[in-house]
Design a protein around this motif. Structure first.
Motif, PDB file in Angstrom:
ATOM      1  N   THR A 114      22.360 -23.520  78.306  1.00 13.94           N
ATOM      2  CA  THR A 114      22.925 -23.053  77.050  1.00 13.94           C
ATOM      3  C   THR A 114      22.270 -23.856  75.923  1.00 13.94           C
ATOM      4  OG1 THR A 114      24.752 -24.656  77.089  1.00 13.94           O
ATOM      5  CG2 THR A 114      25.122 -22.557  78.215  1.00 13.94           C
ATOM      6  N   ASN A 115      22.809 -23.722  74.712  1.00 13.15           N
ATOM      7  CA  ASN A 115      22.195 -24.391  73.566  1.00 13.15           C
ATOM      8  C   ASN A 115      22.958 -25.607  73.069  1.00 13.15           C
ATOM      9  OD1 ASN A 115      19.940 -22.467  73.057  1.00 13.15           O
ATOM     10  ND2 ASN A 115      21.644 -21.046  72.837  1.00 13.15           N
ATOM     11  N   GLU A 119      28.847 -24.825  73.907  1.00  7.64           N
ATOM     12  CA  GLU A 119      28.546 -23.539  74.530  1.00  7.64           C
ATOM     13  C   GLU A 119      28.639 -23.634  76.052  1.00  7.64           C
ATOM     14  OE1 GLU A 119      24.758 -20.495  74.793  1.00  7.64           O
ATOM     15  OE2 GLU A 119      25.001 -21.679  72.965  1.00  7.64           O
ATOM     16  N   HIS A 305      25.818 -13.654  80.678  1.00  2.34           N
ATOM     17  CA  HIS A 305      25.518 -14.880  79.957  1.00  2.34           C
ATOM     18  C   HIS A 305      24.063 -14.839  79.543  1.00  2.34           C
ATOM     19  CE1 HIS A 305      23.710 -19.068  80.174  1.00  2.34           C
ATOM     20  NE2 HIS A 305      24.384 -19.032  79.039  1.00  2.34           N
ATOM     21  N   GLY A 307      21.316 -15.675  75.719  1.00  2.00           N
ATOM     22  CA  GLY A 307      21.214 -16.338  74.430  1.00  2.00           C
ATOM     23  C   GLY A 307      19.773 -16.392  73.975  1.00  2.00           C
ATOM     24  N   THR A 310      18.477 -19.834  74.798  1.00  2.00           N
ATOM     25  CA  THR A 310      18.876 -20.395  76.080  1.00  2.00           C
ATOM     26  C   THR A 310      17.644 -20.669  76.945  1.00  2.00           C
ATOM     27  OG1 THR A 310      21.023 -19.303  76.053  1.00  2.00           O
ATOM     28  CG2 THR A 310      20.137 -19.896  78.206  1.00  2.00           C
TER      29      THR A 310
END
Length: 443
Positions: A114-115, A119, A305, A307, A310
Motif C-alpha cells: 500500500t502507500n 492504508e 485492492h 492503487g 501501490t
C-alpha cells in the motif's frame, strides 16, 4: 534561540498560513509559536533554513531508520529514477522486497503493498471483514492505528469520555464521525486479560478482527504482556476471528519485527515506515490462508485492492536497500545505543530531581513525567497529569535549543547513522536541557 520572530522559519510559517490551514499538513509535527523548516539532512543531523543543526531523534516518525543520505538508498533511488518513476506494470523489485519481508516476519507468508501505514490498516480491516463475513473490529483503549476514523475510536480518550475501566467506551477522535461507525468498534483495556476476554466474548459472533499494536508508541513503548497476546491469539483462533498486528511503527523492534521479539504470531500484519527507506509505503502481510482473500487467480474475486502508486518502484528499491542494511548485528547495535540513551537520560533526570523516566526498548524511547512504568493507557494518562502536553512542549523547546530534535510528545527513535559518540553528545546536550527544564519546574 527558539523562538526567533526574525528567523526565516518564522517567515515561512507566516507565509504558509495563507495557503495551509494552521500552516501545516501534519498536525502531529506542529508546535508554537511557529514550526522550524528543514533545509537538508546528513547522517543523523538535520539543518533548518536558518542554519541551525539538530541531532534528529524523530527521524520522520521512524521512517528514516538509516538517517539522511544513506548511500545504498540514495544510489538505488537515483538508478530507479533514471529507469522510470512509476508504471502500471509491476517490477521485479516488488517481488524482492516481498521476499525480504516474508523472510523476516514469522507470521507473514505473503505480502501486498500500500502507500502508507494507515492504508495498510484499512486494507487489513477490509480483509478481515471479507474473510469472516462479520463487521465489528476490536482494538485496545488508546491504541493508534493511523488516520482511519473507525480505528481512531478511543484514541486519546479522557476521563470525561473513556467509560468504565473494564468496558471502555468508543469516543470519536474528531467531529463528524458517524455513530453508526463507532458502533462497529469494540474497545478493550490494554494488558487486562480477564476484562478483555469478557468483552470479546460478548461480541465474538460479530467480530471480524482484533487489532493491536504490540509495542504502542502512544503508551510510551510499554509492550503488551506475553499473557495478553497469548490470550488474544487463543481467543481469535477458537472463534474464527482475524488477529491483526499493527507493526507500522514497532516493526523496528528487531530483525524479526515485534512478533518475532514477543513470540506471538498474528493472522495479518500491517507494516510501513522502515520498509520504505524514507519513501511512502505500507504493506499488509499474513498467512497464506488469510492472504488468499486477495487472490484473483484462484476464482471469483472476494476483495478488491489496488492503487495508483501501490508497489511503486521508487519505494520498492528504497525499501530493499533499507532492509538489506538492517542486519541482526545492526539491530543489536541500535538496541545497545537505545539502552545507553535511556540509562543516561534517567541518570540525569534523577540528578535534577525530576520525577521522570525514559521508557522503551530497542531503538524506541519515550520521555515520561512519572518514574514507574505504566502498563496501560489509563495509567499513562493519569500519571502524566493534566499539564502533560504543556510540560512536554516546554521540554521540547529546551531540547530544541540544545540542538536535539524530538517529538513534541517526548518520543525519540534512533537511526543507524548514529555512533556511540552521537549518543554521548545527545546526553551532554540533554543534560543542559533537563537542568533548564528542572529549574523552570521548580520556580
Amino acid at each position: 534561540m527558539f523562538p526567533d520572530s526574525q528567523s526565516r522559519s518564522a517567515a515561512l510559517f507566516d507565509r504558509a498560513r495563507a495557503v495551509q490551514p494552521g500552516a501545516n499538513t501534519r498536525h502531529m509535527i506542529t508546535f508554537a509559536p511557529y514550526v522550524i523548516y528543514a533545509e537538508r539532512g546528513n547522517g543523523c543531523r538535520v539543518t533548518d533554513v536558518d542554519g541551525n543543526v539538530y541531532i534528529d531523534w524523530v527521524n520522520n516518525f521512524s521512517t528514516n531508520i538509516h538517517g539522511y543520505g544513506y548511500p545504498p538508498i540514495v544510489e538505488a533511488i537515483k538508478a530507479q529514477a533514471e529507469r522510470m518513476l512509476c508504471c502500471i506494470l509491476p517490477t521485479e523489485a516488488e517481488i524482492a522486497l516481498s521476499e525480504i519481508i516474508v523472510e523476516r516476519w514469522p507470521g507473514i507468508d505473503q505480502v501486498r503493498f500500500t502507500n502508507s501505514g494507515t492504508e495498510a490498516v484499512m486494507v487489513a480491516v477490509k480483509a478481515a471483514r471479507a474473510i469472516t463475513g462479520r463487521s465489528k473490529i476490536a482494538k485496545t483503549e488508546g491504541g493508534y492505528h493511523g488516520q482511519f476514523d473507525l480505528v481512531e475510536a478511543s484514541f486519546l480518550p479522557t476521563p470525561a469520555n473513556w467509560g468504565p475501566e473494564d468496558r471502555p467506551a468508543a469516543p470519536p477522535l474528531g467531529h463528524g464521525t458517524p455513530q453508526s461507525l463507532l458502533d462497529e468498534a469494540v474497545i478493550v483495556p490494554f494488558n487486562a486479560v480477564d476484562a478483555t476476554l469478557a468483552r470479546l466474548e460478548e461480541e465474538k459472533d460479530a467480530l471480524a478482527a482484533v487489532i493491536i499494536d504490540p509495542i504502542p508508541a502512544r503508551l510510551g513503548f510499554a509492550p503488551a504482556s506475553q499473557a495478553y497476546l497469548t490470550a488474544l491469539r487463543r481467543f481469535c483462533t477458537e472463534n474464527g476471528i482475524v488477529l491483526i498486528f499493527d507493526e507500522v511503527f514497532c516493526g523496528r523492534a528487531g530483525y524479526h519485527g515485534a512478533q518475532g521479539r514477543l513470540g506471538v504470531l498474528p493472522d495479518l500484519t500491517a507494516l510501513g515506515k522502515i520498509i520504505g527507506g524514507g519513501l511512502p509505503i505500507g504493506a499488509v502481510g499474513g498467512t497464506k490462508e488469510a492472504m488468499a482473500i486477495f487472490d484473483n487467480l484462484a476464482g471469483p474475486l472476494k476483495m478488491s485492492h489496488s492503487g495508483t502508486f501501490t508497489g511503486n518502484p521508487m519505494s520498492m528499491v528504497a525499501g530493499i536497500a533499507a532492509m538489506r542494511g538492517l542486519t541482526p548485528e545492526v539491530f543489536a547495535r541500535l538496541e545497545a545505543q537505545g539502552e545507553s540513551l535511556r540509562r543516561g537520560l534517567m541518570e540525569r533526570m534523577a540528578a535534577f530531581g525530576l520525577d521522570m523516566r525514559a521508557n522503551g526498548l530497542a531503538s524506541m524511547t519515550s520521555l515520561q513525567f512519572f518514574s514507574e512504568p505504566a502498563d496501560n493507557y489509563r495509567e499513562f494518562h493519569n500519571r502524566s497529569g493534566d499539564a502533560y502536553l504543556d510540560r512536554m512542549r516546554r521540554l521540547h523547546r529546551d531540547m530544541l535549543n540544545e540542538g536535539l530534535l524530538m517529538a513534541t510528545r517526548g518520543l525519540m527513535v534512533g537511526s543507524t547513522a548514529m555512533t556511540d559518540a552521537d549518543i554521548d553528545e545527545t546526553l551532554a546536550r540533554a543534560e543542559i536541557a533537563l537542568q533548564a527544564f528542572a529549574q523552570r519546574e521548580a520556580a
